[in-house]
Design an enzyme around this catalytic site. Structure first.
Site, PDB file in Angstrom:
ATOM      1  N   GLY A 266       0.840  -1.206   0.000  1.00  0.00           N
ATOM      2  CA  GLY A 266       0.000   0.000   0.000  1.00  0.00           C
ATOM      3  C   GLY A 266       0.869   1.248   0.000  1.00  0.00           C
ATOM      4  O   GLY A 266       1.852   1.326   0.727  1.00  0.00           O
TER       5      GLY A 266
ATOM      6  N   ARG B 206      13.282  10.068  -3.343  1.00  0.00           N
ATOM      7  CA  ARG B 206      14.173  11.193  -3.653  1.00  0.00           C
ATOM      8  C   ARG B 206      15.453  11.114  -2.823  1.00  0.00           C
ATOM      9  O   ARG B 206      16.564  11.307  -3.339  1.00  0.00           O
ATOM     10  CB  ARG B 206      13.428  12.509  -3.363  1.00  0.00           C
ATOM     11  CG  ARG B 206      14.266  13.762  -3.489  1.00  0.00           C
ATOM     12  CD  ARG B 206      13.412  14.971  -3.137  1.00  0.00           C
ATOM     13  NE  ARG B 206      14.165  16.207  -3.178  1.00  0.00           N
ATOM     14  CZ  ARG B 206      14.859  16.686  -2.147  1.00  0.00           C
ATOM     15  NH1 ARG B 206      14.896  16.011  -1.005  1.00  0.00           N
ATOM     16  NH2 ARG B 206      15.506  17.823  -2.260  1.00  0.00           N
ATOM     17  N   ALA B 207      15.290  10.789  -1.535  1.00  0.00           N
ATOM     18  CA  ALA B 207      16.464  10.728  -0.658  1.00  0.00           C
ATOM     19  C   ALA B 207      17.404   9.605  -1.090  1.00  0.00           C
ATOM     20  O   ALA B 207      18.625   9.782  -1.109  1.00  0.00           O
ATOM     21  CB  ALA B 207      16.014  10.523   0.793  1.00  0.00           C
TER      22      ALA B 207
ATOM     23  N   ARG C 202       0.938  -5.175  -5.004  1.00  0.00           N
ATOM     24  CA  ARG C 202       1.087  -6.316  -4.098  1.00  0.00           C
ATOM     25  C   ARG C 202       1.331  -7.509  -5.022  1.00  0.00           C
ATOM     26  O   ARG C 202       0.609  -7.679  -5.996  1.00  0.00           O
ATOM     27  CB  ARG C 202      -0.172  -6.511  -3.266  1.00  0.00           C
ATOM     28  CG  ARG C 202      -0.541  -5.271  -2.422  1.00  0.00           C
ATOM     29  CD  ARG C 202      -1.612  -5.613  -1.420  1.00  0.00           C
ATOM     30  NE  ARG C 202      -2.271  -4.428  -0.870  1.00  0.00           N
ATOM     31  CZ  ARG C 202      -1.817  -3.722   0.159  1.00  0.00           C
ATOM     32  NH1 ARG C 202      -0.704  -4.064   0.747  1.00  0.00           N
ATOM     33  NH2 ARG C 202      -2.481  -2.676   0.609  1.00  0.00           N
TER      34      ARG C 202
ATOM     35  N   ASP D 139       5.023  -4.388   5.991  1.00  0.00           N
ATOM     36  CA  ASP D 139       5.625  -5.667   6.392  1.00  0.00           C
ATOM     37  C   ASP D 139       5.618  -6.719   5.286  1.00  0.00           C
ATOM     38  O   ASP D 139       6.513  -7.558   5.226  1.00  0.00           O
ATOM     39  CB  ASP D 139       5.067  -6.176   7.730  1.00  0.00           C
ATOM     40  CG  ASP D 139       3.703  -6.775   7.607  1.00  0.00           C
ATOM     41  OD1 ASP D 139       3.007  -6.464   6.627  1.00  0.00           O
ATOM     42  OD2 ASP D 139       3.337  -7.564   8.512  1.00  0.00           O
TER      43      ASP D 139
HETATM   44  O1  F6P Z   1      -1.401  -1.142   4.731  1.00  0.00           O
HETATM   45  C1  F6P Z   1      -2.041   0.020   4.305  1.00  0.00           C
HETATM   46  C2  F6P Z   1      -3.528  -0.221   4.149  1.00  0.00           C
HETATM   47  O2  F6P Z   1      -4.124   1.000   3.748  1.00  0.00           O
HETATM   48  C3  F6P Z   1      -4.229  -0.769   5.378  1.00  0.00           C
HETATM   49  O3  F6P Z   1      -4.484   0.207   6.339  1.00  0.00           O
HETATM   50  C4  F6P Z   1      -5.458  -1.364   4.763  1.00  0.00           C
HETATM   51  O4  F6P Z   1      -5.959  -2.421   5.557  1.00  0.00           O
HETATM   52  C5  F6P Z   1      -4.965  -1.891   3.430  1.00  0.00           C
HETATM   53  O5  F6P Z   1      -3.763  -1.186   3.143  1.00  0.00           O
HETATM   54  C6  F6P Z   1      -5.922  -1.713   2.295  1.00  0.00           C
HETATM   55  O6  F6P Z   1      -5.377  -2.321   1.191  1.00  0.00           O
HETATM   56  P1  F6P Z   1      -5.884  -2.096  -0.304  1.00  0.00           P
HETATM   57  O7  F6P Z   1      -5.450  -0.732  -0.733  1.00  0.00           O
HETATM   58  O8  F6P Z   1      -5.210  -3.178  -1.070  1.00  0.00           O
HETATM   59  O9  F6P Z   1      -7.369  -2.196  -0.268  1.00  0.00           O
END
Ligand code: F6P
Length: 319
Positions: free
Chosen positions: A11, A21-22, A72, A103
């Protein structure tokens, strides 16, 4: 080391561009070449890799999202996917990689390190759920987006004398809920890290009602369940006019806050320094305002927790 790569994965979060950039500028400052990998691990597998110059990262420090795009990638969880990725890195002569993400992205970085490819993780996620750092890039901006939204909802909650249940993001973590709830004086904050009883929530609402309180804000972290379910249960058990708002992906966008821009700049640059020092398989972070790094296995093995003192305080201040 002469050539490094950088990618964003999972995400997106505000400040990822400042981190890219850094990485690019710090690497060029040290005489390295930098290659940007688009679409995270998916782009790595497919060889969507391009050389970046100083100008490639001009005018992006203030922009949300990620100019490298993100994805992802299920394929990268397989050994075959990881091998394809490493082949691409070798093909482009890339000797070290900076992965900016949450993570899931760290797990990919962990795999690359296990295969002997020097990889450094930079924590980029609005969830603030990465062990080994007090703050992740994007959390502060998302927090302020949530606060802004709750302030607006509070106006209408007051006018209509309603109870509002607001569902915020955070995946399995309650940081966004806790911090925004404390910042906004929410009557109740429900997070995955702390047990709660529906009867206590109802009792608290009833106490408020009895002392003439006309409106309430209840923050629900998505990790504990749907805001709509909580709203329905409240309606069933107590006669309060209730509305539910799910803030959704608005929390992921927007221009990064000053805090996130600075954090991203410091962490991105630190990742390059660590690669140059020959470190591999580590994650960068900030603890007590000091830049730190940890072994990626150790960071991933730690359990995320919220600040329970802050949680207790939120309860004490909303009696
Ligand atoms: O990890 C970031 C996040 O926005 C979470 O807070 C949320 O559960 C998830 O990603 C949503 O994922 P997606 O954008 O794939 O719907």
């Amino acid at each position: 080391m002469k050539r490094i790569g950088v990618l964003t994965s999972g995400g997106d979060s505000p400040g990822m561009n400042a981190a890219i950039r850094a990485v690019v500028r710090k690497a060029i400052f040290h005489g390295l070449e930098v290659y940007g990998i688009s679409y995270g691990y998916a782009g790595l597998i497919n060889g969507e890799i391009k050389k970046m110059e100083l100008g490639s990262v001009g005018d992006i420090i203030h922009r949300g999202g990620t100019v490298l795009y993100t994805a992802r990638c299920e394929e990268f969880k397989t050994l075959e996917g990881q091998k394809k990725g490493i082949e691409q890195l070798k093909k482009f002569g890339i000797e070290g990689l900076v992965v900016i993400g949450g993570d899931g992205s760290y797990r990919g970085a962990q795999k690359l390190s296990e295969h002997g490819f020097p990889t450094i993780g930079v924590p980029g996620t609005i969830d603030n759920d990465i062990p080994g750092t007090d703050f992740t890039i994007g959390f502060d901006t998302a927090l302020n987006t949530v606060i802004d939204a709750i302030d607006k909802i509070r106006d209408t909650a007051t006018s209509h004398e309603r109870t509002y249940v607001i569902e915020v993001m955070g995946r399995h973590a309650g940081d966004l809920a806790l911090w925004s709830g404390l910042a906004d004086g929410a009557e109740t904050i429900i997070v995955p890290e702390a047990d709660y009883e529906m009867s206590d929530i109802i009792a608290r609402l009833k106490r408020g009602q009895e002392r003439g309180k006309k409106h309430s804000i209840i923050i629900v972290a998505e990790g504990v369940g749907s805001g709509f379910d909580f709203g329905n249960r409240i309606k069933e058990e107590i006669n309060l006019e209730t509305r539910v708002t799910v803030l959704g992906h608005i929390q992921r966008g927007g221009s990064p806050s000053g805090f996130d821009r600075v954090l991203a700049s410091r962490l991105g640059a630190k990742a390059v320094d660590l690669l140059l020092e020959g470190k591999a398989g580590v994650t960068v972070g900030i603890e007590k305002n000091e830049l730190v790094y940890h072994d990626i296995d150790e960071a991933l093995a730690r359990k995320h927790s919220i600040d329970m003192e802050m949680y207790k305080l939120s309860q004490q201040l909303s009696i």
